[in-house]
Design an enzyme around this catalytic site. Structure first.
Site, PDB file in Angstrom:
ATOM      1  N   GLU A  22      90.252  46.191  31.666  1.00  0.00           N
ATOM      2  CA  GLU A  22      90.396  44.746  31.864  1.00  0.00           C
ATOM      3  C   GLU A  22      91.690  44.425  32.615  1.00  0.00           C
ATOM      4  OE1 GLU A  22      88.952  41.993  31.618  1.00  0.00           O
ATOM      5  OE2 GLU A  22      87.415  41.972  30.068  1.00  0.00           O
ATOM      6  N   ARG A 126      91.997  39.351  18.252  1.00  0.00           N
ATOM      7  CA  ARG A 126      92.815  39.982  19.284  1.00  0.00           C
ATOM      8  C   ARG A 126      92.792  39.115  20.538  1.00  0.00           C
ATOM      9  NH1 ARG A 126      89.689  41.716  23.417  1.00  0.00           N
ATOM     10  NH2 ARG A 126      87.719  42.829  23.068  1.00  0.00           N
ATOM     11  N   ASN A 128      92.206  38.424  24.524  1.00  0.00           N
ATOM     12  CA  ASN A 128      91.231  38.905  25.493  1.00  0.00           C
ATOM     13  C   ASN A 128      91.733  38.659  26.916  1.00  0.00           C
ATOM     14  OD1 ASN A 128      88.689  40.271  25.747  1.00  0.00           O
ATOM     15  ND2 ASN A 128      87.860  38.400  26.623  1.00  0.00           N
ATOM     16  N   ASN A 179      87.152  34.170  28.568  1.00  0.00           N
ATOM     17  CA  ASN A 179      87.385  35.008  29.731  1.00  0.00           C
ATOM     18  C   ASN A 179      87.986  34.176  30.855  1.00  0.00           C
ATOM     19  OD1 ASN A 179      86.874  37.939  29.594  1.00  0.00           O
ATOM     20  ND2 ASN A 179      84.926  37.321  28.704  1.00  0.00           N
ATOM     21  N   ASP A 231      82.216  37.146  33.233  1.00  0.00           N
ATOM     22  CA  ASP A 231      83.353  37.709  32.513  1.00  0.00           C
ATOM     23  C   ASP A 231      84.619  37.225  33.212  1.00  0.00           C
ATOM     24  OD1 ASP A 231      85.220  39.643  31.235  1.00  0.00           O
ATOM     25  OD2 ASP A 231      83.410  40.633  30.551  1.00  0.00           O
TER      26      ASP A 231
END
Length: 325
Positions: A22, A126, A128, A179, A231
């Site tokens: 990512e 968490r 992202n 995202n 995404d």
């Protein structure tokens, strides 16, 4: 409708087998590509002038979902990590927490929450994806950590905003998998992706206060690929977006009207995020989630890909830290 320009990538730039690659980010001054592996807790660097052989990785004690540069600070960068915002030295890897995201109540044991796993909400969540706005505020979205809750995405995620004075605000709740986050070139609108919705939503944005009007959202882009969701994305200098389509093995270029004008086909399905380095896109991916159904996608799942698209990315904003930690 204009003809869609086609690109096809058949081989990876880096065949790394990331669990969840990512956040590709261009360190322009050193011409270095920086990206993360959230699942395997790694941070990767590549000297683009030297090529793939220069790749190095750091093993971390915690996951990082997103990173950004800091204005007037060449030695460190800021990140959205497992429990909050942190600072890392880009030369030594030494890190420290800057601001915690979760409050005291969310750090208390609660019986595992809705999934029945993870002792506290903080443990179940968490970071992202994230981005910095033109005023230097760092927005980071959080979600359930699949490694903790075994894929049961039931707790609500939060979109946080870290201000230059290091105060933190919860700007949007009730998100699932936050995202791509960005702004129009005139800073009058904000784009935000909650991947399970299948779309990117555009909101009026007040750059002076750093607030979006969440009640006035309109769909900017609806994913047209069966089995795919938007995404991460990268904005180019023309204000168009290059959007990773997770589950469909593609990155698409979307114009200001939300229409697809270019398409990059990639040799694996789970595409996570593109990032500009000059006119080249570097595209991260995740390991194939269903290798029995999609055996063709398994080989290069988690690889990084490169393609020259002939247009430069919009300049990336830097976090403007007005007070020192």
């Amino acid at each position: 409708m204009a003809e869609v320009k086609k690109y096809k990538v058949t081989e990876p730039y880096l065949d790394l087998s990331c669990g969840l690659g990512e956040a590709p980010f261009w360190e322009k001054d050193t011409n270095t590509l920086r990206f993360v592996d959230i699942v395997k807790k790694k941070l990767h660097f590549v000297d683009l002038a030297a090529g793939p052989s220069s790749h190095k990785q750091w093993d971390l004690d915690f996951s990082i979902g997103t990173t950004a540069d800091i204005a007037d600070n060449d030695k460190e960068f800021i990140f959205g990590g497992k429990h909050g915002y942190g600072i890392m030295n880009r030369e030594t890897g030494e890190s420290r927490q800057l601001v915690a995201m979760w409050n005291e109540e969310e750090r208390k044991e609660d019986g595992g929450g809705k999934p029945g796993k993870g002792k506290t909400r903080e443990v179940r969540m968490r970071s992202n994806d994230g981005a910095v706005d033109a005023a230097g505020r760092y927005w980071v979205g959080t979600m359930n950590d699949p490694l903790v809750v075994a894929g049961n995405i039931t707790d609500e995620g939060v979109l946080f905003r870290l201000n230059p004075d290091l105060t933190i605000t919860r700007e949007k709740s009730s998100v699932k998998i936050p995202n791509g986050t960005s702004w129009t070139l005139d800073n009058k609108h904000m784009y935000f992706t909650d991947s399970p919705s299948g779309c990117i939503t555009k909101y009026p944005y007040d750059i002076s206060s750093g607030t979006a009007d969440w009640s006035q959202g309109e769909t900017y882009f609806q994913c047209p690929f069966e089995g795919g969701v938007p995404d991460g994305h990268a904005q180019d200098e023309e204000g168009f977006f290059w959007v990773a389509i997770f589950g469909a093995g593609r990155v698409v270029r979307v114009d200001l009207k939300g229409e697809v004008v270019a398409e990059i086909e990639l040799p694996t399905r789970c595409i996570t995020c593109p990032g500009f380095c000059g006119t080249k896109l570097y595209i991260t991916s995740a390991e194939e989630e269903d290798p029995e159904t999609y055996p063709w996608s398994k080989k290069y799942g988690g690889a990084v890909f490169e393609v020259d698209v002939g247009v430069r990315g919009a300049p990336l904003n830097k976090f403007r830290m007005g007070s020192k930690p």
